[in-house]
Design an enzyme around this catalytic site. Sequence first.
Site, PDB file in Angstrom:
ATOM      1  N   ARG A  12       0.848  -1.182   0.000  1.00 55.68           N
ATOM      2  CA  ARG A  12       0.000   0.000   0.000  1.00 55.68           C
ATOM      3  C   ARG A  12       0.889   1.239   0.000  1.00 55.68           C
ATOM      4  O   ARG A  12       2.080   1.168   0.318  1.00 55.68           O
ATOM      5  CB  ARG A  12      -0.898   0.001   1.233  1.00 55.68           C
ATOM      6  CG  ARG A  12      -1.910  -1.126   1.260  1.00 55.68           C
ATOM      7  CD  ARG A  12      -2.518  -1.268   2.662  1.00 55.68           C
ATOM      8  NE  ARG A  12      -3.108  -0.009   3.115  1.00 55.68           N
ATOM      9  CZ  ARG A  12      -3.253   0.327   4.389  1.00 55.68           C
ATOM     10  NH1 ARG A  12      -2.817  -0.485   5.351  1.00 55.68           N
ATOM     11  NH2 ARG A  12      -3.828   1.471   4.722  1.00 55.68           N
ATOM     12  N   ASP A  85      -4.085  -7.147   9.113  1.00 56.83           N
ATOM     13  CA  ASP A  85      -4.970  -6.810   7.995  1.00 56.83           C
ATOM     14  C   ASP A  85      -5.247  -8.001   7.089  1.00 56.83           C
ATOM     15  O   ASP A  85      -6.113  -7.920   6.216  1.00 56.83           O
ATOM     16  CB  ASP A  85      -4.342  -5.697   7.137  1.00 56.83           C
ATOM     17  CG  ASP A  85      -4.248  -4.375   7.869  1.00 56.83           C
ATOM     18  OD1 ASP A  85      -5.036  -4.159   8.818  1.00 56.83           O
ATOM     19  OD2 ASP A  85      -3.387  -3.554   7.490  1.00 56.83           O
ATOM     20  N   THR A 131     -10.741   6.598  18.986  1.00 63.64           N
ATOM     21  CA  THR A 131     -10.468   5.286  18.405  1.00 63.64           C
ATOM     22  C   THR A 131     -11.644   4.889  17.528  1.00 63.64           C
ATOM     23  O   THR A 131     -12.792   5.158  17.874  1.00 63.64           O
ATOM     24  CB  THR A 131     -10.222   4.197  19.462  1.00 63.64           C
ATOM     25  OG1 THR A 131     -10.024   2.944  18.810  1.00 63.64           O
ATOM     26  CG2 THR A 131     -11.409   4.070  20.425  1.00 63.64           C
ATOM     27  N   ARG A 135     -12.741  -3.198  18.998  1.00 61.23           N
ATOM     28  CA  ARG A 135     -11.992  -4.006  19.981  1.00 61.23           C
ATOM     29  C   ARG A 135     -11.452  -3.115  21.097  1.00 61.23           C
ATOM     30  O   ARG A 135     -11.583  -3.441  22.289  1.00 61.23           O
ATOM     31  CB  ARG A 135     -10.835  -4.738  19.290  1.00 61.23           C
ATOM     32  CG  ARG A 135      -9.911  -5.486  20.257  1.00 61.23           C
ATOM     33  CD  ARG A 135      -8.668  -6.002  19.558  1.00 61.23           C
ATOM     34  NE  ARG A 135      -7.907  -4.929  18.922  1.00 61.23           N
ATOM     35  CZ  ARG A 135      -7.058  -4.135  19.560  1.00 61.23           C
ATOM     36  NH1 ARG A 135      -6.856  -4.269  20.867  1.00 61.23           N
ATOM     37  NH2 ARG A 135      -6.411  -3.184  18.913  1.00 61.23           N
ATOM     38  N   ARG A 136     -10.870  -1.994  20.709  1.00 56.02           N
ATOM     39  CA  ARG A 136     -10.308  -1.094  21.711  1.00 56.02           C
ATOM     40  C   ARG A 136     -11.391  -0.428  22.548  1.00 56.02           C
ATOM     41  O   ARG A 136     -11.319  -0.395  23.780  1.00 56.02           O
ATOM     42  CB  ARG A 136      -9.436  -0.032  21.024  1.00 56.02           C
ATOM     43  CG  ARG A 136      -8.152  -0.580  20.431  1.00 56.02           C
ATOM     44  CD  ARG A 136      -7.417   0.453  19.607  1.00 56.02           C
ATOM     45  NE  ARG A 136      -6.164  -0.083  19.066  1.00 56.02           N
ATOM     46  CZ  ARG A 136      -5.638   0.241  17.896  1.00 56.02           C
ATOM     47  NH1 ARG A 136      -6.268   1.125  17.118  1.00 56.02           N
ATOM     48  NH2 ARG A 136      -4.508  -0.293  17.488  1.00 56.02           N
TER      49      ARG A 136
END
Length: 311
Positions: A12, A85, A131, A135-136
């Site tokens: 990327r 990813d 965020t 998950r966080r």
Amino acid sequence: MSVQQTFTIGTRKSQLALAQTNEVQEALQRAYPNFEFPILGMTTIGDQILNKPLYQIGEKSLFTKELEIALENKTVDLVVHSLKDLPTTLPKGMTIGAILKREDPNDAVVIKEGLIAKSLEDLPKGSIVGTSSVRRSSQLKRAFPDLIFQNSPDGQYSAIILAAAGLIRLGQKHRISQILPSNIILHAVGQGALAVECRDDDIHIIELLSVLEDKDTKLRCMAERSLLKALEGGCSVPIGVNTNFIEGKEGKRMLRLEGLVAQLDGSKIIRAEATKYVDYDEIDAANELGREVSKILIEQGARNIIEELKH
């Protein structure tokens, strides 16, 4: 026939992706000084969608699809990914040729410059912490109920939560105010590790990449990915993990895996852990450990949480 001496690396175009790819390129160049490893940057679907958190998009392979098409078409010979990813099921004809030594897999707090706070504990009640990761946010809402964790459209944050590894690789380690320990938050599957993907029938490339492999990181990450695959989770599901090696009987190594599944608001978090004896190349044992922990989580109700979130 002439022997191939130039091997194109796909990546990327983001600043972090290029930094990571440069790391891989430099390692390959040191190992093979007579070969050339040019870098080809590409834009993925995930790079184009900037106005939505990843969990709201629902598309798999957000940061990998275009790279894998280039790999299949032989536009590139290998591709560098953040392992977190990379989907747990790869397209037909693709394989992970190497997993490099892991950087710090934990999450980090970056406090806004000018504030005297040094950690989340120091922030005033009602402070907004940025965020876009479910998950966080799900874990941190439970640990710090007086703070607001969200992806604020106006960007007015007192702090943000990022992967420590990314900050370190970008030369921004000095901006880390706090490393969040595993008793507060479990990190993402594969976080901090780089994976190099290649065609599974390209024996030459697979042999070249073998010099990059870190066996301990591979065992840890394979256990984590096995858990994720068994749970059928993705970036839309709050799943966290933590792995480490401990000493078992007679000095033999054991791999410990802890996993969790959480509801979005953090009101319910299911945790489970297990350990297993593993040798340096026992990938099957690592995969089995992941399945064992996922089974315990499912028995405690994780599947219900995951299905609710999917719908």
